[in-house]
Scaffold this active site. Structure first.
Site, PDB file in Angstrom:
ATOM      1  N   SER A 107       8.630 -12.460  -3.355  1.00 22.74           N
ATOM      2  CA  SER A 107       9.350 -11.495  -4.183  1.00 22.74           C
ATOM      3  C   SER A 107       8.465 -10.334  -4.616  1.00 22.74           C
ATOM      4  O   SER A 107       8.941  -9.404  -5.272  1.00 22.74           O
ATOM      5  CB  SER A 107       9.904 -12.197  -5.432  1.00 22.74           C
ATOM      6  OG  SER A 107       8.848 -12.760  -6.193  1.00 22.74           O
ATOM      7  N   HIS A 128      13.256 -11.325   1.576  1.00 22.60           N
ATOM      8  CA  HIS A 128      13.334 -11.822   0.202  1.00 22.60           C
ATOM      9  C   HIS A 128      14.775 -12.141  -0.152  1.00 22.60           C
ATOM     10  O   HIS A 128      15.580 -11.253  -0.414  1.00 22.60           O
ATOM     11  CB  HIS A 128      12.748 -10.777  -0.763  1.00 22.60           C
ATOM     12  CG  HIS A 128      12.842 -11.185  -2.193  1.00 22.60           C
ATOM     13  ND1 HIS A 128      13.005 -10.280  -3.223  1.00 22.60           N
ATOM     14  CD2 HIS A 128      12.793 -12.412  -2.778  1.00 22.60           C
ATOM     15  CE1 HIS A 128      13.057 -10.925  -4.373  1.00 22.60           C
ATOM     16  NE2 HIS A 128      12.942 -12.220  -4.130  1.00 22.60           N
ATOM     17  N   GLU A 140      16.241  -8.514   0.653  1.00 22.00           N
ATOM     18  CA  GLU A 140      15.332  -7.377   0.834  1.00 22.00           C
ATOM     19  C   GLU A 140      14.518  -7.599   2.110  1.00 22.00           C
ATOM     20  O   GLU A 140      13.878  -8.643   2.255  1.00 22.00           O
ATOM     21  CB  GLU A 140      14.375  -7.252  -0.353  1.00 22.00           C
ATOM     22  CG  GLU A 140      15.022  -6.760  -1.624  1.00 22.00           C
ATOM     23  CD  GLU A 140      14.025  -6.647  -2.772  1.00 22.00           C
ATOM     24  OE1 GLU A 140      14.095  -5.670  -3.514  1.00 22.00           O
ATOM     25  OE2 GLU A 140      13.171  -7.560  -2.924  1.00 22.00           O
ATOM     26  N   ASN A 178      12.211  -6.549  -7.935  1.00 19.84           N
ATOM     27  CA  ASN A 178      11.279  -7.104  -8.924  1.00 19.84           C
ATOM     28  C   ASN A 178      10.356  -6.066  -9.551  1.00 19.84           C
ATOM     29  O   ASN A 178       9.877  -6.261 -10.671  1.00 19.84           O
ATOM     30  CB  ASN A 178      10.465  -8.243  -8.316  1.00 19.84           C
ATOM     31  CG  ASN A 178      11.239  -9.553  -8.358  1.00 19.84           C
ATOM     32  OD1 ASN A 178      12.155  -9.713  -9.158  1.00 19.84           O
ATOM     33  ND2 ASN A 178      10.887 -10.475  -7.496  1.00 19.84           N
TER      34      ASN A 178
END
Length: 269
Positions: A107, A128, A140, A178
């Site tokens: 992440s 991700h 992602e 994130n």
């Protein structure tokens, strides 16, 4: 995360081998996969015949070589620690066919860094997934500095075969979600630490004021307090003190108050 990825891959018709470091962890992971299957049956998403087919597509092992020897794609989903992931990538690199793609579910960690632990940087990228994997639609996709376009195309096709939507990000620590989400969680936790408001009111403020499905402290418990803490540490190392985890996070990790998975976090479960 690994269990969720395994389940959606098998449910989408892919042959899947799950590899773990010991039998206890493997049994636990396979049990979670079975829970996903049973939940899907109970909700009418799949039939019992489809559930049986999923189970034939899914196998577990403790042998990395056996797991990877005929793989076309390997997805790593271990703890968010660069050293741990690099070790796994080196093992996967030795155990899988040269043409296999190696993806990380990281992440926040640099894909270029992880790719350097292999002899196939052009075949390495980030995928991700988001938790819970069976219901969250986003993945992602992160290219490393040497990731080839053919690798991206193949990986995108795999993700789309799972019914997921791909967004592409540069290989910048934290990527899209994130890099923005973790400071938000950290600042929300600081509100509690500084006594600005109760945990219930902080969460309620974001649920009702910004239409979030759950509040930031609830979300931290859902993600895992340890994962939030470790991700912030990775971001802090890259970007500086603006990502420094607030002290209560480290305290909670040391006390084993990791959220839903341990039954205690900001809330009790």
């Amino acid at each position: 995360m690994g269990s969720g990825i395994a389940y959606v891959s098998a449910a989408s018709g892919h042959d899947v081998v799950v590899v773990e470091q010991d039998q206890k962890l493997l049994d636990s992971g396979m049990k979670r996969v079975d829970e996903y299957v049973q939940r899907a049956i109970s909700r009418g998403h799949i039939t019992k015949d489809q559930a049986s087919l999923i189970k034939t597509k899914l196998h577990g092992t403790l042998d990395f070589t056996a797991a990877c020897k005929s793989a076309s794609l390997v997805v790593e989903a271990v703890f968010e620690d660069p050293a741990v992931k690099e070790k796994v990538f080196a093992i996967v690199d030795k155990s899988s066919p040269k043409e296999a793609i190696v993806a990380s579910n990281t992440s926040s960690i640099s894909i270029t860094r992880l790719a350097s632990a292999t002899h196939r940087p052009d075949r390495v990228l980030g995928l991700h997934f988001f938790n819970p994997v069976p219901t969250m639609k986003l993945v992602e996709l992160i290219k490393g500095s040497q990731t080839s376009e053919s690798t991206v195309k193949t990986a995108r096709g795999f993700v789309e075969s799972l019914g997921k939507t791909v967004v592409e990000s540069l290989d910048k620590t934290g990527f899209i979600v994130n890099k923005a989400l973790m400071p938000f969680l950290n600042e929300s936790i600081k509100l509690l630490e500084e006594g600005v408001a109760s945990k219930e009111d902080i969460d309620k403020a974001f649920i009702l004021g910004t239409n979030h499905p759950m509040g930031p402290l609830q979300l931290s418990d859902f993600i895992g307090v340890d994962v939030v803490y470790q991700t912030l540490k990775v971001l802090e190392n890259e970007y500086g003190d603006c990502f420094k985890p607030t002290p209560i996070l480290e305290k909670m990790v040391k006390e084993g108050r990791l959220g839903r998975k341990t039954g205690k976090g900001f809330y009790d479960y």
